[in-house]
Write an enzyme that holds these catalytic residues in place. Structure first.
Site, PDB file in Angstrom:
ATOM      1  N   ARG A   1      26.118  36.592  24.102  1.00  0.00           N
ATOM      2  CA  ARG A   1      27.399  36.077  23.622  1.00  0.00           C
ATOM      3  C   ARG A   1      27.187  34.879  22.725  1.00  0.00           C
ATOM      4  NH1 ARG A   1      31.357  35.171  28.180  1.00  0.00           N
ATOM      5  NH2 ARG A   1      30.522  36.956  29.293  1.00  0.00           N
ATOM      6  N   GLY A   2      28.148  34.685  21.842  1.00  0.00           N
ATOM      7  CA  GLY A   2      28.124  33.544  20.942  1.00  0.00           C
ATOM      8  C   GLY A   2      29.396  32.762  21.167  1.00  0.00           C
ATOM      9  N   ARG A   3      29.841  32.074  20.135  1.00  0.00           N
ATOM     10  CA  ARG A   3      31.017  31.225  20.299  1.00  0.00           C
ATOM     11  C   ARG A   3      32.283  32.076  20.470  1.00  0.00           C
ATOM     12  NH1 ARG A   3      33.903  27.018  17.562  1.00  0.00           N
ATOM     13  NH2 ARG A   3      33.553  27.839  15.482  1.00  0.00           N
ATOM     14  N   PHE A   4      32.365  33.173  19.734  1.00  0.00           N
ATOM     15  CA  PHE A   4      33.585  33.987  19.750  1.00  0.00           C
ATOM     16  C   PHE A   4      33.374  35.377  20.326  1.00  0.00           C
ATOM     17  CE2 PHE A   4      34.190  31.389  15.767  1.00  0.00           C
ATOM     18  CZ  PHE A   4      34.977  30.445  16.398  1.00  0.00           C
ATOM     19  N   GLY A   5      32.182  35.894  20.169  1.00  0.00           N
ATOM     20  CA  GLY A   5      31.958  37.302  20.475  1.00  0.00           C
ATOM     21  C   GLY A   5      31.165  37.502  21.745  1.00  0.00           C
TER      22      GLY A   5
ATOM     23  N   VAL B   1      28.793  40.624  23.231  1.00  0.00           N
ATOM     24  CA  VAL B   1      28.177  41.847  22.721  1.00  0.00           C
ATOM     25  C   VAL B   1      27.648  42.681  23.889  1.00  0.00           C
ATOM     26  CG1 VAL B   1      26.408  42.781  21.181  1.00  0.00           C
ATOM     27  CG2 VAL B   1      27.608  40.665  20.567  1.00  0.00           C
TER      28      VAL B   1
ATOM     29  N   LYS C   1      30.479  44.480  19.546  1.00  0.00           N
ATOM     30  CA  LYS C   1      30.826  43.057  19.585  1.00  0.00           C
ATOM     31  C   LYS C   1      32.332  42.938  19.740  1.00  0.00           C
ATOM     32  CE  LYS C   1      30.508  38.766  16.899  1.00  0.00           C
ATOM     33  NZ  LYS C   1      29.812  38.093  15.786  1.00  0.00           N
TER      34      LYS C   1
ATOM     35  N   ASP D   1      25.705  30.488   8.434  1.00  0.00           N
ATOM     36  CA  ASP D   1      25.364  30.204   9.837  1.00  0.00           C
ATOM     37  C   ASP D   1      24.003  30.798  10.177  1.00  0.00           C
ATOM     38  OD1 ASP D   1      25.667  29.124  12.364  1.00  0.00           O
ATOM     39  OD2 ASP D   1      27.009  30.701  13.091  1.00  0.00           O
TER      40      ASP D   1
END
Ligand code: ADP
Ligand code: MG
Ligand code: MG
Length: 264
Positions: free
Chosen positions: A15-19, A21, A36, A131
């Site tokens: 996972r990242g800031r928004f997604g 997966v 995602k 990014d």
């Protein structure tokens, strides 16, 4: 919430800031992909919401390219946007660097070349990624590097300039921190920071807090401590100086940087 149960969601990959997966199975073909899921309720302001449009659009526009993550499908419902993506290995470049530290120069050079191939393609088509960082560099089964996460991408050129702070402290270019207008060269800076870190195991600009990191980036005092860089070649250091150059107008372009790799 994937359309028509065409896909079955399997385990979480990252996972990242928004997604978030997940691995997913395309039932009709029995093939594995990545899904995602971006939850719209997490995207409160308009800058954040931009990624919903720009991410699939940029990825579709850029594909196919051997070093850019392939987008396969997009689904949209009231609360979620889902991108179906080419499946990569679980371990990102971030994981590899955290676990294994510095890479031997030929290995770092091969990854640097693949990253620059991806960047040169983006920049030739008028897109800046904005990014570039190790968590957004993935590997397919054959260990090819794949640039991913185009949620912060932006079009440039033809009188369009970019501004706004995006990116991650260690990797963000000085002109971004200064709040100036900037161009696609911000990606070359970030890539240079990554290549430095691959070769040495340590970031070139370090601090205990975000503001200390930013101060170090703004000073842009690039050093190659002898104990760590003893085994790194002179051409590699020369390329790093040209990529991690404070003045974006004097910083090498991705395409020019690629021409330095003829011997690898
Ligand atoms: P965010 O935009 O929230 O940062 P990312 O697209 O970077 O989301 O994905 C978050 C994390 O999920 C990545 O850092 C990586 O660990 C994992 N991931 C993303 N895409 C894939 C993929 N196609 N295959 C395998 N893992 C992935
Ligand atoms: Mg990410
Ligand atoms: Mg993103």
């Amino acid at each position: 919430s994937l359309n028509n149960q065409q896909y079955q969601l399997l385990q979480e990959l990252g996972r990242g800031r928004f997604g978030t997966v997940f691995r997913c199975l395309h039932r009709a073909s029995n093939r594995l992909h990545a899904a995602k899921l971006i939850h719209k309720r997490h995207l409160t302001d308009s800058t954040d919401r931009r990624c919903l449009q720009v991410e699939p659009k940029a990825m579709t526009f850029l594909s196919p390219h051997p070093n850019i993550l392939q987008i396969i499908d997009t689904f949209e419902d009231a609360d979620t946007t889902t991108l179906v993506l080419e499946l990569c290995q679980r371990r990102t470049l971030f994981d590899r660097l955290s676990d294994d530290g510095a890479l031997p120069e030929p290995h770092a050079a091969s990854l640097a070349k693949q990253l620059l191939e991806a960047l040169a393609h983006c920049h030739a088509l008028g897109l800046a990624h904005r990014d570039i960082k190790p968590d957004n560099l993935l590997f397919d089964d054959a260990n090819n590097l794949k640039l991913s996460d185009f949620g912060s991408a932006e079009w440039f050129g033809e009188g369009v300039t970019m501004s706004g702070v995006v990116g991650t402290p260690y990797y963000v270019a000085p002109e971004v921190i200064m709040g100036r207008e900037y161009d696609e060269k911000v990606d070359v800076w970030s890539s240079g920071v990554i290549v430095y870190t691959m070769l040495s195991g340590i970031p070139p600009f370090y601090g205990e807090s975000v503001s200390e990191i930013f101060e170090a980036v703004l000073r842009a005092n690039l050093r190659f401590p002898t104990t760590i860089f003893r085994t790194v070649s002179a051409p590699a250091k020369d390329l790093l100086r040209k990529m991690i150059c404070r003045d974006p107008s004097r910083r090498i372009s991705a395409q020019q940087a690629l021409s330095k790799f003829i011997f690898y």
